[in-house]
Motif scaffolding. Sequence first.
Motif, PDB file in Angstrom:
ATOM      1  N   VAL A 179     -80.672 -19.811  17.635  1.00  0.00           N
ATOM      2  CA  VAL A 179     -79.316 -19.471  18.056  1.00  0.00           C
ATOM      3  C   VAL A 179     -78.489 -20.748  18.101  1.00  0.00           C
ATOM      4  N   LEU A 180     -77.309 -20.704  17.481  1.00  0.00           N
ATOM      5  CA  LEU A 180     -76.360 -21.811  17.558  1.00  0.00           C
ATOM      6  C   LEU A 180     -75.389 -21.504  18.684  1.00  0.00           C
ATOM      7  N   VAL A 181     -75.281 -22.438  19.613  1.00  0.00           N
ATOM      8  CA  VAL A 181     -74.502 -22.262  20.826  1.00  0.00           C
ATOM      9  C   VAL A 181     -73.348 -23.257  20.781  1.00  0.00           C
ATOM     10  N   GLU A 182     -72.131 -22.752  20.555  1.00  0.00           N
ATOM     11  CA  GLU A 182     -70.963 -23.632  20.446  1.00  0.00           C
ATOM     12  C   GLU A 182     -70.105 -23.500  21.695  1.00  0.00           C
ATOM     13  N   ALA A 183     -69.964 -24.601  22.423  1.00  0.00           N
ATOM     14  CA  ALA A 183     -69.113 -24.653  23.610  1.00  0.00           C
ATOM     15  C   ALA A 183     -67.855 -25.440  23.266  1.00  0.00           C
ATOM     16  N   VAL A 184     -66.706 -24.841  23.546  1.00  0.00           N
ATOM     17  CA  VAL A 184     -65.410 -25.478  23.300  1.00  0.00           C
ATOM     18  C   VAL A 184     -64.643 -25.482  24.617  1.00  0.00           C
ATOM     19  N   LEU A 185     -64.228 -26.671  25.047  1.00  0.00           N
ATOM     20  CA  LEU A 185     -63.450 -26.760  26.278  1.00  0.00           C
ATOM     21  C   LEU A 185     -62.054 -26.204  26.035  1.00  0.00           C
ATOM     22  N   THR A 193     -74.406 -17.489  18.080  1.00  0.00           N
ATOM     23  CA  THR A 193     -74.683 -16.742  16.851  1.00  0.00           C
ATOM     24  C   THR A 193     -76.085 -17.066  16.362  1.00  0.00           C
ATOM     25  N   ALA A 194     -76.729 -16.086  15.764  1.00  0.00           N
ATOM     26  CA  ALA A 194     -78.016 -16.341  15.127  1.00  0.00           C
ATOM     27  C   ALA A 194     -77.786 -17.241  13.928  1.00  0.00           C
ATOM     28  N   ASP A 195     -78.655 -18.204  13.750  1.00  0.00           N
ATOM     29  CA  ASP A 195     -78.538 -19.118  12.612  1.00  0.00           C
ATOM     30  C   ASP A 195     -78.530 -18.304  11.317  1.00  0.00           C
ATOM     31  N   GLY A 196     -77.549 -18.575  10.466  1.00  0.00           N
ATOM     32  CA  GLY A 196     -77.429 -17.873   9.199  1.00  0.00           C
ATOM     33  C   GLY A 196     -76.576 -16.622   9.268  1.00  0.00           C
ATOM     34  N   SER A 197     -76.072 -16.294  10.437  1.00  0.00           N
ATOM     35  CA  SER A 197     -75.242 -15.104  10.598  1.00  0.00           C
ATOM     36  C   SER A 197     -73.841 -15.510  11.039  1.00  0.00           C
ATOM     37  N   ASP A 249     -72.079 -13.073  12.593  1.00  0.00           N
ATOM     38  CA  ASP A 249     -71.873 -12.109  13.664  1.00  0.00           C
ATOM     39  C   ASP A 249     -72.199 -12.731  15.023  1.00  0.00           C
ATOM     40  N   VAL A 250     -71.300 -12.594  15.963  1.00  0.00           N
ATOM     41  CA  VAL A 250     -71.499 -13.146  17.297  1.00  0.00           C
ATOM     42  C   VAL A 250     -72.555 -12.326  18.032  1.00  0.00           C
ATOM     43  N   ALA A 251     -73.534 -13.021  18.587  1.00  0.00           N
ATOM     44  CA  ALA A 251     -74.571 -12.362  19.382  1.00  0.00           C
ATOM     45  C   ALA A 251     -74.158 -12.265  20.844  1.00  0.00           C
ATOM     46  N   SER A 273     -71.176 -11.961  27.841  1.00  0.00           N
ATOM     47  CA  SER A 273     -71.201 -10.629  27.223  1.00  0.00           C
ATOM     48  C   SER A 273     -72.142 -10.684  26.037  1.00  0.00           C
ATOM     49  N   PHE A 274     -73.082  -9.761  26.003  1.00  0.00           N
ATOM     50  CA  PHE A 274     -74.061  -9.696  24.922  1.00  0.00           C
ATOM     51  C   PHE A 274     -73.615  -8.637  23.926  1.00  0.00           C
ATOM     52  N   GLN A 275     -73.528  -9.019  22.650  1.00  0.00           N
ATOM     53  CA  GLN A 275     -72.973  -8.123  21.643  1.00  0.00           C
ATOM     54  C   GLN A 275     -74.004  -7.611  20.651  1.00  0.00           C
ATOM     55  N   ARG A 276     -75.027  -8.393  20.359  1.00  0.00           N
ATOM     56  CA  ARG A 276     -76.095  -7.925  19.459  1.00  0.00           C
ATOM     57  C   ARG A 276     -77.339  -8.758  19.715  1.00  0.00           C
TER      58      ARG A 276
END
Length: 137
Positions: free
Chosen positions: A97-103, A118-122, A124-126, A87-90
């Motif tokens: 972009v920081l991409v965090e995957a959690v099992l 999330t964009a680096d420094g933000s 807000d979830v992208a 789902s794309f939110q912004r």
Amino acid sequence: MTLNLAEADEILSAHFAPWVLDLGLSVTELGDGRAVLRLPWSARLARDGGSMSGQALMAAADTATVIAVSAARGAFVPMTTVQQSTSFQRAVTDADVLVEAVLTKLGRRMAFADITMTADGSRDVAARASTVYALLG
């Protein structure tokens, strides 16, 4: 069991297609069942209008899941994507972009993950994604 950053970067270079490597992903954090990758901003990855393309974000989420599973297992094992929903939110423009995957579950044959981008420094979830993987080895 977890990997170190150098081992995780080796998994990236050894097990992904050249076009995925062209994204320039790097592993920035690891934990047991968790991985954070950096997707660097590039005009090559931008869509019309100048924002990061959804295809690049989806590939980064998929890749981050492989690294998170590998971190939890202590090494790479053959696996394949069974399902991914994003789902794309912004929009993200001119930022890594920081991409965090959690099992959320790691079984013997299946793995489930939630991914936040999330964009680096933000704060807000992208974009958000969920993935399901079949573990083959």
